[in-house]
Design a protein around this motif. Structure first.
Motif, PDB file in Angstrom:
ATOM      1  N   MET A 133      65.977  57.372  42.644  1.00 50.07           N
ATOM      2  CA  MET A 133      64.794  57.945  41.603  1.00 50.07           C
ATOM      3  C   MET A 133      63.698  58.113  42.618  1.00 50.07           C
ATOM      4  O   MET A 133      62.942  57.179  42.927  1.00 50.07           O
ATOM      5  CB  MET A 133      64.647  57.269  40.504  1.00 50.07           C
ATOM      6  CG  MET A 133      63.993  58.143  39.233  1.00 50.07           C
ATOM      7  SD  MET A 133      63.866  57.024  37.861  1.00 50.07           S
ATOM      8  CE  MET A 133      62.625  56.067  38.293  1.00 50.07           C
ATOM      9  N   GLY A 134      63.098  59.489  42.583  1.00 54.21           N
ATOM     10  CA  GLY A 134      62.216  59.638  43.146  1.00 54.21           C
ATOM     11  C   GLY A 134      60.821  59.261  42.627  1.00 54.21           C
ATOM     12  O   GLY A 134      60.646  59.368  41.253  1.00 54.21           O
ATOM     13  N   GLU A 135      60.120  58.496  42.824  1.00 59.56           N
ATOM     14  CA  GLU A 135      58.641  58.048  42.356  1.00 59.56           C
ATOM     15  C   GLU A 135      57.669  58.680  43.193  1.00 59.56           C
ATOM     16  O   GLU A 135      57.308  58.417  44.514  1.00 59.56           O
ATOM     17  CB  GLU A 135      58.625  56.594  42.170  1.00 59.56           C
ATOM     18  CG  GLU A 135      59.455  55.738  41.218  1.00 59.56           C
ATOM     19  CD  GLU A 135      58.706  54.593  40.660  1.00 59.56           C
ATOM     20  OE1 GLU A 135      58.449  54.494  39.520  1.00 59.56           O
ATOM     21  OE2 GLU A 135      58.301  53.756  41.539  1.00 59.56           O
ATOM     22  N   GLU A 136      56.714  59.116  42.294  1.00 65.62           N
ATOM     23  CA  GLU A 136      55.337  59.452  42.975  1.00 65.62           C
ATOM     24  C   GLU A 136      54.138  58.638  42.359  1.00 65.62           C
ATOM     25  O   GLU A 136      53.824  59.155  41.101  1.00 65.62           O
ATOM     26  CB  GLU A 136      55.311  61.088  42.844  1.00 65.62           C
ATOM     27  CG  GLU A 136      54.312  61.856  43.695  1.00 65.62           C
ATOM     28  CD  GLU A 136      53.951  62.949  43.149  1.00 65.62           C
ATOM     29  OE1 GLU A 136      53.942  63.543  41.759  1.00 65.62           O
ATOM     30  OE2 GLU A 136      53.481  63.896  43.959  1.00 65.62           O
ATOM     31  N   VAL A 137      53.332  58.162  43.237  1.00 71.34           N
ATOM     32  CA  VAL A 137      52.276  57.393  42.790  1.00 71.34           C
ATOM     33  C   VAL A 137      51.220  58.087  43.683  1.00 71.34           C
ATOM     34  O   VAL A 137      50.947  58.239  44.721  1.00 71.34           O
ATOM     35  CB  VAL A 137      52.572  55.893  43.104  1.00 71.34           C
ATOM     36  CG1 VAL A 137      51.250  55.257  42.559  1.00 71.34           C
ATOM     37  CG2 VAL A 137      53.767  55.433  42.292  1.00 71.34           C
ATOM     38  N   LYS A 138      50.084  58.269  42.785  1.00 71.34           N
ATOM     39  CA  LYS A 138      48.792  58.983  43.556  1.00 71.34           C
ATOM     40  C   LYS A 138      47.620  58.257  42.880  1.00 71.34           C
ATOM     41  O   LYS A 138      47.691  57.845  41.753  1.00 71.34           O
ATOM     42  CB  LYS A 138      48.739  60.433  43.114  1.00 71.34           C
ATOM     43  CG  LYS A 138      49.886  61.392  43.612  1.00 71.34           C
ATOM     44  CD  LYS A 138      49.719  62.886  43.391  1.00 71.34           C
ATOM     45  CE  LYS A 138      49.851  63.312  42.036  1.00 71.34           C
ATOM     46  NZ  LYS A 138      49.715  64.679  41.686  1.00 71.34           N
ATOM     47  N   LEU A 139      46.767  58.236  43.934  1.00 74.93           N
ATOM     48  CA  LEU A 139      45.609  57.364  43.290  1.00 74.93           C
ATOM     49  C   LEU A 139      44.364  58.302  43.948  1.00 74.93           C
ATOM     50  O   LEU A 139      44.245  58.582  45.002  1.00 74.93           O
ATOM     51  CB  LEU A 139      45.340  55.962  43.849  1.00 74.93           C
ATOM     52  CG  LEU A 139      44.079  55.147  43.711  1.00 74.93           C
ATOM     53  CD1 LEU A 139      43.943  55.098  42.086  1.00 74.93           C
ATOM     54  CD2 LEU A 139      43.973  53.786  44.397  1.00 74.93           C
ATOM     55  N   TYR A 140      43.464  58.616  42.757  1.00 74.39           N
ATOM     56  CA  TYR A 140      42.271  59.317  43.157  1.00 74.39           C
ATOM     57  C   TYR A 140      41.044  58.273  43.242  1.00 74.39           C
ATOM     58  O   TYR A 140      40.937  57.605  42.021  1.00 74.39           O
ATOM     59  CB  TYR A 140      42.072  60.404  41.926  1.00 74.39           C
ATOM     60  CG  TYR A 140      43.057  61.461  42.213  1.00 74.39           C
ATOM     61  CD1 TYR A 140      42.696  62.548  43.061  1.00 74.39           C
ATOM     62  CD2 TYR A 140      44.186  61.440  41.625  1.00 74.39           C
ATOM     63  CE1 TYR A 140      43.639  63.690  43.041  1.00 74.39           C
ATOM     64  CE2 TYR A 140      45.235  62.201  41.634  1.00 74.39           C
ATOM     65  CZ  TYR A 140      44.798  63.522  42.596  1.00 74.39           C
ATOM     66  OH  TYR A 140      45.851  64.492  42.664  1.00 74.39           O
ATOM     67  N   GLY A 141      40.414  58.057  44.296  1.00 72.23           N
ATOM     68  CA  GLY A 141      39.541  56.968  44.549  1.00 72.23           C
ATOM     69  C   GLY A 141      38.162  57.494  45.344  1.00 72.23           C
ATOM     70  O   GLY A 141      38.338  58.420  45.752  1.00 72.23           O
ATOM     71  N   ALA A 142      37.534  56.632  45.502  1.00 69.51           N
ATOM     72  CA  ALA A 142      36.262  56.799  46.474  1.00 69.51           C
ATOM     73  C   ALA A 142      36.011  55.303  46.834  1.00 69.51           C
ATOM     74  O   ALA A 142      35.868  54.341  46.421  1.00 69.51           O
ATOM     75  CB  ALA A 142      34.986  57.132  45.484  1.00 69.51           C
ATOM     76  N   THR A 143      35.601  55.479  48.339  1.00 71.05           N
ATOM     77  CA  THR A 143      35.648  54.300  49.099  1.00 71.05           C
ATOM     78  C   THR A 143      34.326  53.388  48.548  1.00 71.05           C
ATOM     79  O   THR A 143      34.509  52.274  48.554  1.00 71.05           O
ATOM     80  CB  THR A 143      35.168  54.825  50.539  1.00 71.05           C
ATOM     81  OG1 THR A 143      36.146  55.634  51.019  1.00 71.05           O
ATOM     82  CG2 THR A 143      34.805  53.444  51.638  1.00 71.05           C
ATOM     83  N   ALA A 144      33.476  54.108  48.007  1.00 66.09           N
ATOM     84  CA  ALA A 144      32.017  53.438  47.711  1.00 66.09           C
ATOM     85  C   ALA A 144      32.273  52.726  46.229  1.00 66.09           C
ATOM     86  O   ALA A 144      31.561  51.877  45.945  1.00 66.09           O
ATOM     87  CB  ALA A 144      31.055  54.465  47.407  1.00 66.09           C
ATOM     88  N   SER A 145      33.373  52.969  45.634  1.00 63.42           N
ATOM     89  CA  SER A 145      33.618  52.661  44.355  1.00 63.42           C
ATOM     90  C   SER A 145      34.528  51.316  44.127  1.00 63.42           C
ATOM     91  O   SER A 145      35.503  51.212  44.598  1.00 63.42           O
ATOM     92  CB  SER A 145      34.408  53.615  43.341  1.00 63.42           C
ATOM     93  OG  SER A 145      35.089  52.806  42.216  1.00 63.42           O
ATOM     94  N   HIS A 146      33.732  49.988  43.671  1.00 62.17           N
ATOM     95  CA  HIS A 146      34.492  48.829  43.577  1.00 62.17           C
ATOM     96  C   HIS A 146      35.594  49.047  42.652  1.00 62.17           C
ATOM     97  O   HIS A 146      36.658  48.382  42.731  1.00 62.17           O
ATOM     98  CB  HIS A 146      33.634  47.774  43.454  1.00 62.17           C
ATOM     99  CG  HIS A 146      33.129  47.474  42.067  1.00 62.17           C
ATOM    100  ND1 HIS A 146      32.280  48.472  41.417  1.00 62.17           N
ATOM    101  CD2 HIS A 146      33.560  46.674  40.834  1.00 62.17           C
ATOM    102  CE1 HIS A 146      31.988  47.957  40.221  1.00 62.17           C
ATOM    103  NE2 HIS A 146      32.859  47.225  39.801  1.00 62.17           N
ATOM    104  N   PHE A 147      35.471  49.878  41.645  1.00 67.35           N
ATOM    105  CA  PHE A 147      36.664  50.122  40.766  1.00 67.35           C
ATOM    106  C   PHE A 147      38.048  50.784  41.341  1.00 67.35           C
ATOM    107  O   PHE A 147      38.794  50.234  41.195  1.00 67.35           O
ATOM    108  CB  PHE A 147      36.304  51.056  39.601  1.00 67.35           C
ATOM    109  CG  PHE A 147      34.749  50.588  38.754  1.00 67.35           C
ATOM    110  CD1 PHE A 147      34.951  49.575  38.058  1.00 67.35           C
ATOM    111  CD2 PHE A 147      33.520  51.260  38.827  1.00 67.35           C
ATOM    112  CE1 PHE A 147      33.742  49.178  37.344  1.00 67.35           C
ATOM    113  CE2 PHE A 147      32.385  51.042  38.245  1.00 67.35           C
ATOM    114  CZ  PHE A 147      32.730  50.008  37.230  1.00 67.35           C
ATOM    115  N   SER A 148      37.663  51.480  42.197  1.00 65.01           N
ATOM    116  CA  SER A 148      38.654  52.176  43.066  1.00 65.01           C
ATOM    117  C   SER A 148      39.489  50.992  43.750  1.00 65.01           C
ATOM    118  O   SER A 148      40.538  50.994  43.874  1.00 65.01           O
ATOM    119  CB  SER A 148      38.272  53.224  43.849  1.00 65.01           C
ATOM    120  OG  SER A 148      37.919  54.437  43.425  1.00 65.01           O
ATOM    121  N   ASN A 149      38.628  50.273  44.653  1.00 60.14           N
ATOM    122  CA  ASN A 149      39.318  49.168  45.538  1.00 60.14           C
ATOM    123  C   ASN A 149      40.207  48.198  44.625  1.00 60.14           C
ATOM    124  O   ASN A 149      41.127  47.737  45.409  1.00 60.14           O
ATOM    125  CB  ASN A 149      37.849  48.257  46.029  1.00 60.14           C
ATOM    126  CG  ASN A 149      38.189  47.324  46.837  1.00 60.14           C
ATOM    127  OD1 ASN A 149      37.938  46.347  46.766  1.00 60.14           O
ATOM    128  ND2 ASN A 149      38.721  47.548  48.134  1.00 60.14           N
TER     129      ASN A 149
END
Lengths: 216, 216
Positions: free
Chosen positions: B1-17
């Motif tokens: 089963m193909g799974e697609e995971v995408k993450l929209y982030g920003a290097t400066a953001s500790h939330f993304s990190n």
């Protein structure tokens, strides 16, 4: 095995009310201790030394604080009447909207009540966030028997906003503007368990009358 | 089963990190999209219409927003390397401290950076909350391989505070005052997965230099 569940709460606090409802929905037997928020008990301070706030749940002498954290704990500990949906994605949605209510709606309602200079703007902010909720709340969150995390997070809408409206002489949750939220709130407020453990309108009005004054 | 995971982030953001680290710890394959926060992509706005913020995770086209909500979702969806402990009570403690970091430490650090008039008071507030954390963090949260929810919630302490200290010319997390937190932060920052996906000190300094100025 003897289980001891204690809840330190306050009638005026919608945060406490969330936990009271959840415990009743689950059928958990517990002892409720009403706190005087101007003169907190030594027990509350002992069990919740960081925030010293209600609600604080104590399960077999182990304390849990913060209402949304308590709701997750209750849901993981007692399996009857699930508060969160089963599927991870649905759970994430319920958590997202609970946080939305906590961070946006609760915060701005507190602003309306506390920040005297700018009540009208704060009131508009409340309305904007309620509009987002009105648009986004899907049928699955409405009515029926299954009161879940978002209902509990949103008890301030169903039970506290009407008091605010009455005491401050404002209209917030109008049928015309928020038909879905009105139905949602009505279904929640009239649910037998919610009615059983929640303060009545009269009780809340009596508590808040000295504190909340009409908006100018 | 193909799974697609995408993450929209920003290097400066500790939330993304936080989310980048969690996905790597779990060994989840995903595609990362760096967002320009001054000119957000149509995809980010489509997937997170409420907050329009990073991080936003998209799993098989279903979006999840808010970093702590995303972490819970990731932990429930991919079972390797648990982020939350197993037992409900330990889970509640991890959630409690994650919220404490979110509501108190992150909030006051943002105040230090943004509120020009009152930076010194805000800095003292940060220190007070760090002291609470220093006292309360038990050994189970320190070091070793098991990076969990509290570490991820607290990545701002290990990775962002040092940048703040350098650019604003202040001392916050001193060895003398916070020996446990210093070790905790060091273990976290030097963990191979954290090092692999987190921005380097130089990168963060370059990003924040134009925005953060020395404290008066």
């Amino acid at each position: 095995m003897g289980e001891e569940v204690k809840l330190y709460g306050a009638t005026a606090s919608h945060f406490s009310n969330r936990v009271n409802i959840a415990l009743k929905l689950k059928g958990v037997e517990y002892k409720y201790y009403e706190e005087d928020l101007k003169n907190k008990s030594a027990s509350l301070i002992k069990y919740n030394p960081i925030h010293k706030k209600v609600p604080t749940l104590v399960h077999n002498e182990k304390p849990v604080a913060e209402s949304l954290v308590i709701l997750e704990y209750i849901d993981e500990t007692w399996k009857t009447h699930p508060i969160l949906p089963q599927h991870p994605y649905e759970r994430a949605q319920a958590r997202f909207w609970s946080r939305f209510i906590e961070d946006k709606i609760v915060t701005t309602i507190i602003k309306v009540v506390k920040v005297k200079e700018d009540q009208k703007n704060a009131l508009e902010e409340v309305s904007e966030y309620l509009e987002i909720l009105e648009k986004e709340l899907k049928d699955k969150y409405f009515g029926g028997e299954s009161i879940g995390m978002v209902h509990l997070a949103g008890n301030i809408i169903a039970l506290w906003i009407p008091i605010l409206e009455e005491l401050m002489g404002v209209e917030i949750l109008t049928e015309a503007k928020f038909p879905k939220l009105c139905k949602w709130s009505h279904d929640f407020a009239t649910h037998p368990v919610v009615k059983e453990v929640s303060p009545s309108k009269e009780e809340l009005v009596a508590i808040f009358k000295p504190r909340w004054s009409p908006i100018n």
